[in-house]
Design a protein around this motif. Structure first.
Motif, PDB file in Angstrom:
ATOM      1  N   PRO A 143       0.844  -1.292   0.007  1.00 12.05           N
ATOM      2  CA  PRO A 143       0.178   0.029  -0.118  1.00 12.05           C
ATOM      3  C   PRO A 143       0.943   1.288  -0.155  1.00 12.05           C
ATOM      4  CG  PRO A 143      -0.011  -0.969   1.980  1.00 12.05           C
ATOM      5  CD  PRO A 143       0.598  -1.983   1.258  1.00 12.05           C
ATOM      6  N   GLY A 144       0.373   2.309  -0.728  1.00  9.63           N
ATOM      7  CA  GLY A 144       1.235   3.488  -0.762  1.00  9.63           C
ATOM      8  C   GLY A 144       1.878   3.439  -2.326  1.00  9.63           C
ATOM      9  N   SER A 145       1.681   2.340  -3.055  1.00  8.83           N
ATOM     10  CA  SER A 145       2.575   2.228  -4.310  1.00  8.83           C
ATOM     11  C   SER A 145       1.551   2.753  -5.179  1.00  8.83           C
ATOM     12  CB  SER A 145       2.635   0.627  -4.753  1.00  8.83           C
ATOM     13  OG  SER A 145       3.742   0.359  -3.746  1.00  8.83           O
ATOM     14  N   VAL A 146       1.990   3.217  -6.363  1.00 11.47           N
ATOM     15  CA  VAL A 146       0.982   3.769  -7.408  1.00 11.47           C
ATOM     16  C   VAL A 146       1.400   3.158  -8.637  1.00 11.47           C
ATOM     17  CG1 VAL A 146       0.325   5.917  -8.560  1.00 11.47           C
ATOM     18  CG2 VAL A 146       0.900   6.055  -6.457  1.00 11.47           C
ATOM     19  N   VAL A 147       0.360   2.489  -9.574  1.00 12.68           N
ATOM     20  CA  VAL A 147       0.487   1.644 -10.772  1.00 12.68           C
ATOM     21  C   VAL A 147      -0.660   2.326 -11.647  1.00 12.68           C
ATOM     22  CG1 VAL A 147       0.462  -0.193 -11.838  1.00 12.68           C
ATOM     23  CG2 VAL A 147       1.629  -0.124  -9.554  1.00 12.68           C
ATOM     24  N   GLY A 148      -0.246   2.745 -12.759  1.00 17.08           N
ATOM     25  CA  GLY A 148      -1.047   3.174 -13.631  1.00 17.08           C
ATOM     26  C   GLY A 148      -2.008   4.500 -13.352  1.00 17.08           C
ATOM     27  N   VAL A 150      -2.931   5.134 -10.091  1.00 20.92           N
ATOM     28  CA  VAL A 150      -3.999   4.445  -9.188  1.00 20.92           C
ATOM     29  C   VAL A 150      -3.093   3.853  -7.925  1.00 20.92           C
ATOM     30  CG1 VAL A 150      -5.975   3.087  -8.683  1.00 20.92           C
ATOM     31  CG2 VAL A 150      -5.659   4.144 -11.015  1.00 20.92           C
ATOM     32  N   ARG A 151      -3.560   4.393  -6.706  1.00 18.57           N
ATOM     33  CA  ARG A 151      -2.786   3.966  -5.467  1.00 18.57           C
ATOM     34  C   ARG A 151      -3.286   2.685  -5.060  1.00 18.57           C
ATOM     35  NH1 ARG A 151       0.739   6.862  -2.958  1.00 18.57           N
ATOM     36  NH2 ARG A 151       0.051   8.487  -3.886  1.00 18.57           N
ATOM     37  N   TYR A 152      -2.652   1.689  -4.166  1.00 17.28           N
ATOM     38  CA  TYR A 152      -2.694   0.728  -3.416  1.00 17.28           C
ATOM     39  C   TYR A 152      -3.163   1.294  -2.107  1.00 17.28           C
ATOM     40  CZ  TYR A 152      -0.636  -2.980  -6.615  1.00 17.28           C
ATOM     41  OH  TYR A 152      -0.359  -3.743  -7.811  1.00 17.28           O
ATOM     42  N   VAL A 153      -4.201   1.126  -1.745  1.00 20.51           N
ATOM     43  CA  VAL A 153      -4.770   1.678  -0.468  1.00 20.51           C
ATOM     44  C   VAL A 153      -5.115   0.638   0.553  1.00 20.51           C
ATOM     45  CG1 VAL A 153      -6.478   3.134   0.440  1.00 20.51           C
ATOM     46  CG2 VAL A 153      -5.565   3.531  -1.834  1.00 20.51           C
ATOM     47  N   ILE A 154      -4.810   0.919   1.709  1.00 20.98           N
ATOM     48  CA  ILE A 154      -5.167   0.019   2.960  1.00 20.98           C
ATOM     49  C   ILE A 154      -6.624   0.202   3.049  1.00 20.98           C
ATOM     50  CG2 ILE A 154      -5.146  -0.547   5.541  1.00 20.98           C
ATOM     51  CD1 ILE A 154      -2.154   0.254   5.605  1.00 20.98           C
ATOM     52  N   GLU A 155      -7.430  -1.012   2.813  1.00 19.74           N
ATOM     53  CA  GLU A 155      -8.923  -0.977   2.991  1.00 19.74           C
ATOM     54  C   GLU A 155      -9.371  -1.401   4.396  1.00 19.74           C
ATOM     55  OE1 GLU A 155     -11.817  -2.577  -0.064  1.00 19.74           O
ATOM     56  OE2 GLU A 155     -11.487  -4.167   1.271  1.00 19.74           O
ATOM     57  N   ARG A 156      -8.777  -2.526   4.816  1.00 20.77           N
ATOM     58  CA  ARG A 156      -9.135  -2.987   6.078  1.00 20.77           C
ATOM     59  C   ARG A 156      -7.804  -2.928   7.027  1.00 20.77           C
ATOM     60  NH1 ARG A 156     -12.195  -3.577  10.052  1.00 20.77           N
ATOM     61  NH2 ARG A 156     -12.393  -5.376  11.153  1.00 20.77           N
ATOM     62  N   ASP A 157      -7.572  -1.845   7.967  1.00 22.33           N
ATOM     63  CA  ASP A 157      -6.676  -1.325   8.668  1.00 22.33           C
ATOM     64  C   ASP A 157      -6.640  -2.000  10.084  1.00 22.33           C
ATOM     65  OD1 ASP A 157      -4.137  -0.325   9.789  1.00 22.33           O
ATOM     66  OD2 ASP A 157      -4.703   1.648   9.367  1.00 22.33           O
TER      67      ASP A 157
END
Length: 172
Positions: A143-148, A150-157
């Protein structure tokens, strides 16, 4: 922003390494670059680098629940859980740019669960497995990475949960 995200993952006990900005594949050998100390991450990270999470160095298995037009990894895992009378696992969950999810699970030392993709996955199609393996192990894009764009995001923390036995049994 990726430096803070990488340091946060290290503070959670996960081993992180840099991926090229915008990329999902390491530029070279990555296993020796895994960091678990948040302070070292802050010192050494280049802002903008994406984040890899090494499974062996983290003592974890990652489930990559893909979302394709004809197949949904979340639905496949939910159907398996329902068939077995099990609950959906409550663990750290990351939303991916493609609409899929990454589920993070802790495993005991010496775990040799390997990595599987696509039709080879013992959990079903559209569920890729990234495990510590016998020698080197796999990784997830963190999470925090960006591809295309769009960011990878923590959904369930929530904390990384132990790998449920009903999943572990199918991966051994």
């Amino acid at each position: 922003m990726t430096t803070a995200a990488a340091a946060d993952l290290a503070a959670r006990g996960l081993a992180v390494f840099p991926l090229p900005p915008g990329g999902r594949k390491p530029a070279g050998p990555w296993r020796s670059q895994c960091l678990t100390d948040p302070e070292r991450v802050r010192e050494l990270w280049r802002e903008g680098d994406n984040i890899g999470v090494g499974c062996r160095a983290s003592g974890m298995v990652g489930l990559d629940l893909d979302l394709h037009a004809d197949n949904d990894g979340r639905a496949v895992l939910a159907a398996l859980a329902e068939r077995l009378g099990e609950d959906w696992p409550d663990t750290l969950t990351v939303a991916t740019p493609s609409g899929g999810r990454h589920l993070y699970f802790a495993v005991p030392d010496g775990c040799t669960i390997g990595s599987f993709s696509g039709a080879r996955s013992p959990l079903g199609s559209a569920i890729d497995v990234r495990g510590p393996g016998l020698r080197s192990g796999g990784y997830l894009v963190g999470p925090g990475s960006v591809v295309g764009g769009v960011r990878y995001v923590i959904e369930r923390d929530v904390p990384v949960a132990a790998l449920p036995e009903w999943i572990a049994t199918r991966l051994r």
